[in-house]
Motif scaffolding. Sequence first.
Motif, PDB file in Angstrom:
ATOM      1  N   UNK A  69       0.798  -1.207   0.000  1.00 34.92           N
ATOM      2  CA  UNK A  69       0.000   0.000   0.000  1.00 34.92           C
ATOM      3  C   UNK A  69       0.839   1.269   0.000  1.00 34.92           C
ATOM      4  N   UNK A  70       2.086   1.212   0.439  1.00 32.69           N
ATOM      5  CA  UNK A  70       2.927   2.408   0.486  1.00 32.69           C
ATOM      6  C   UNK A  70       3.247   2.859  -0.935  1.00 32.69           C
ATOM      7  N   UNK A  71       3.225   4.157  -1.222  1.00 34.03           N
ATOM      8  CA  UNK A  71       3.606   4.619  -2.564  1.00 34.03           C
ATOM      9  C   UNK A  71       4.976   4.059  -2.957  1.00 34.03           C
ATOM     10  N   UNK A  72       5.074   3.542  -4.173  1.00 33.54           N
ATOM     11  CA  UNK A  72       6.330   2.919  -4.585  1.00 33.54           C
ATOM     12  C   UNK A  72       6.411   2.825  -6.092  1.00 33.54           C
ATOM     13  N   UNK A  73       7.593   2.516  -6.573  1.00 31.72           N
ATOM     14  CA  UNK A  73       7.803   2.236  -7.989  1.00 31.72           C
ATOM     15  C   UNK A  73       8.941   1.227  -8.094  1.00 31.72           C
ATOM     16  N   UNK A  74       9.074   0.625  -9.279  1.00 30.08           N
ATOM     17  CA  UNK A  74      10.154  -0.319  -9.541  1.00 30.08           C
ATOM     18  C   UNK A  74      11.252   0.377 -10.315  1.00 30.08           C
ATOM     19  N   UNK A  75      12.485  -0.066 -10.106  1.00 31.28           N
ATOM     20  CA  UNK A  75      13.617   0.542 -10.805  1.00 31.28           C
ATOM     21  C   UNK A  75      14.755  -0.465 -10.903  1.00 31.28           C
ATOM     22  N   UNK A  76      15.732  -0.122 -11.733  1.00 26.61           N
ATOM     23  CA  UNK A  76      16.989  -0.852 -11.804  1.00 26.61           C
ATOM     24  C   UNK A  76      18.117   0.134 -11.564  1.00 26.61           C
ATOM     25  N   UNK A  77      18.918  -0.161 -10.565  1.00 22.54           N
ATOM     26  CA  UNK A  77      20.037   0.732 -10.264  1.00 22.54           C
ATOM     27  C   UNK A  77      21.324  -0.094 -10.225  1.00 22.54           C
ATOM     28  N   UNK A  78      22.414   0.550 -10.556  1.00 19.28           N
ATOM     29  CA  UNK A  78      23.710  -0.104 -10.426  1.00 19.28           C
ATOM     30  C   UNK A  78      23.964  -0.391  -8.948  1.00 19.28           C
ATOM     31  N   UNK A  79      24.612  -1.499  -8.660  1.00 20.29           N
ATOM     32  CA  UNK A  79      24.875  -1.863  -7.274  1.00 20.29           C
ATOM     33  C   UNK A  79      25.878  -0.882  -6.684  1.00 20.29           C
ATOM     34  N   UNK A  80      25.525  -0.208  -5.577  1.00 18.89           N
ATOM     35  CA  UNK A  80      26.453   0.759  -4.970  1.00 18.89           C
ATOM     36  C   UNK A  80      27.757   0.095  -4.542  1.00 18.89           C
ATOM     37  N   UNK A  81      28.837   0.817  -4.642  1.00 20.73           N
ATOM     38  CA  UNK A  81      30.155   0.311  -4.258  1.00 20.73           C
ATOM     39  C   UNK A  81      30.150  -0.136  -2.800  1.00 20.73           C
ATOM     40  N   UNK A  82      30.642  -1.333  -2.582  1.00 19.72           N
ATOM     41  CA  UNK A  82      30.739  -1.851  -1.220  1.00 19.72           C
ATOM     42  C   UNK A  82      29.476  -2.486  -0.679  1.00 19.72           C
ATOM     43  N   UNK A  83      28.378  -2.481  -1.454  1.00 15.33           N
ATOM     44  CA  UNK A  83      27.118  -3.053  -0.967  1.00 15.33           C
ATOM     45  C   UNK A  83      26.956  -4.464  -1.500  1.00 15.33           C
TER      46      UNK A  83
END
Length: 466
Positions: A228-242
């Motif tokens: 129910x929380x406002x949201x969207x889908x995305x693709x992001x590059x994996x952050x360094x060190x994560x």
Amino acid sequence: MAASVSVSGANAALQMALALQSPATAAGLATALQVSVPTLHRQLQRLPAGRLVTAGKARRARYALRRPLRGGFEDLPVYVINTQGRAELLAPLALLHPEGSHIGFGDSPWPVPQAGRDGWWPGLPYPLSDMRPQGYMGRQFARAEHRLLGVPEDPSRWTDDEVLHVLTQRGDDASGNLIVGDPAYRAWQVARTAQLTPLEPEETAACYAALAARAVTAGVPGSSAAGEFPKFAAQRAVPTGQASETSHVLVKFSGADGSPAVRRWADLLVCEHLALAQLLRMPGLSAARSRILAHEGRTFLEVERFDRHGAWGRSALCSLETVNAAFLGDVSRDWVRLAKRLAHAGLLTADDVTRVAHLWWFGRLIGNTDMHAGNLSFRPVAGHLTVAPAYDMLPMFEAPLAGGEVAPRVFDPPLPLPPERAVWHAACAAALAFWRAAADDARISAAFRARCASHGDRLEAAARHA
């Protein structure tokens, strides 16, 4: 001529009988038509090609008529995407008169109810249930696409046939690892061929702000993960060190106007991140990986999709709500009760019941009042279920009221029964660590940090009497 008319009349009578009961046994059809079973079998062989669905051996054999979906009698291919991103045909799905469907899951990891062991389902098969558009993203998708798809604007009003039609046309990025129908599969192929570049770290926050504005004003076609929380889908590059298994994420976001309600929602997004991080530290438990970003007055909670692997790999997923409906039919909202019943049915191990109990008590001890059966999921493995990573875990009792008012609330931690004491104390230690982390997190407003500190004190006091 008389013989031809007789055969035609017999076919019509047989199709009428099949249209009224699905699936039907040969003996039941023979009785309804007042013919012998051998005669009935001969009549079945004379039905128009492609109309009859048959499954089951010997006395378990059942028969049904195919029902069209928007004028087409063709079976719908159901494809499965593995963790390496390779697609295979799972099985064809047939719709039946007067209702129900047929598809076999015998060679898949999905557990199958006794009634479905030969592929007969009273509605849509339960592995497809969580793919339907629902929650915030489902409503936004329906708002944007309902006219083109010829379905109601409200997805909660969709029939099974309407859900299936939508999945065949737009279900290329639904929850889990199944794709229904060639149009949706081709859309997945096109997306894969396009090789879209994930958002780079330096542009991610600004792009999230733009996607949030679009989600609020115009709706977001595409993925239909529940919530129910406002949201969207995305693709992001994996952050360094994560540590990360995929670039695919769901992003929840707050408003941007700085009102007390918006400030509270922003605080709760940070709390959800802290709760998931705490669960990752608990032995035997897993949780979705997350991080917090802020841009243009909004707070963003980025949650990694644990049904996605690498760029294109996927894994199967189903909610407790769906599993309960398919195997138990229990009206309880108590995760532990339902997990114990699933274990009694041979679907969960004792260790997984314990994991569910830890999640249940942790949620209750951080004030999560939104622990419905859609907020716990499982993965099918070799005909059984295992607990999927935790998600949607936050102190929802502190959420603003529907009108936007931020009302003060008293946190009253629930206490365990004696047999629950060991699990309760383990969950309590994790919940206390969560409240202390929230009380010290500068991303949370000062007033709410003080409330978190107070809630931690009340839980610590309760632990002395548990």
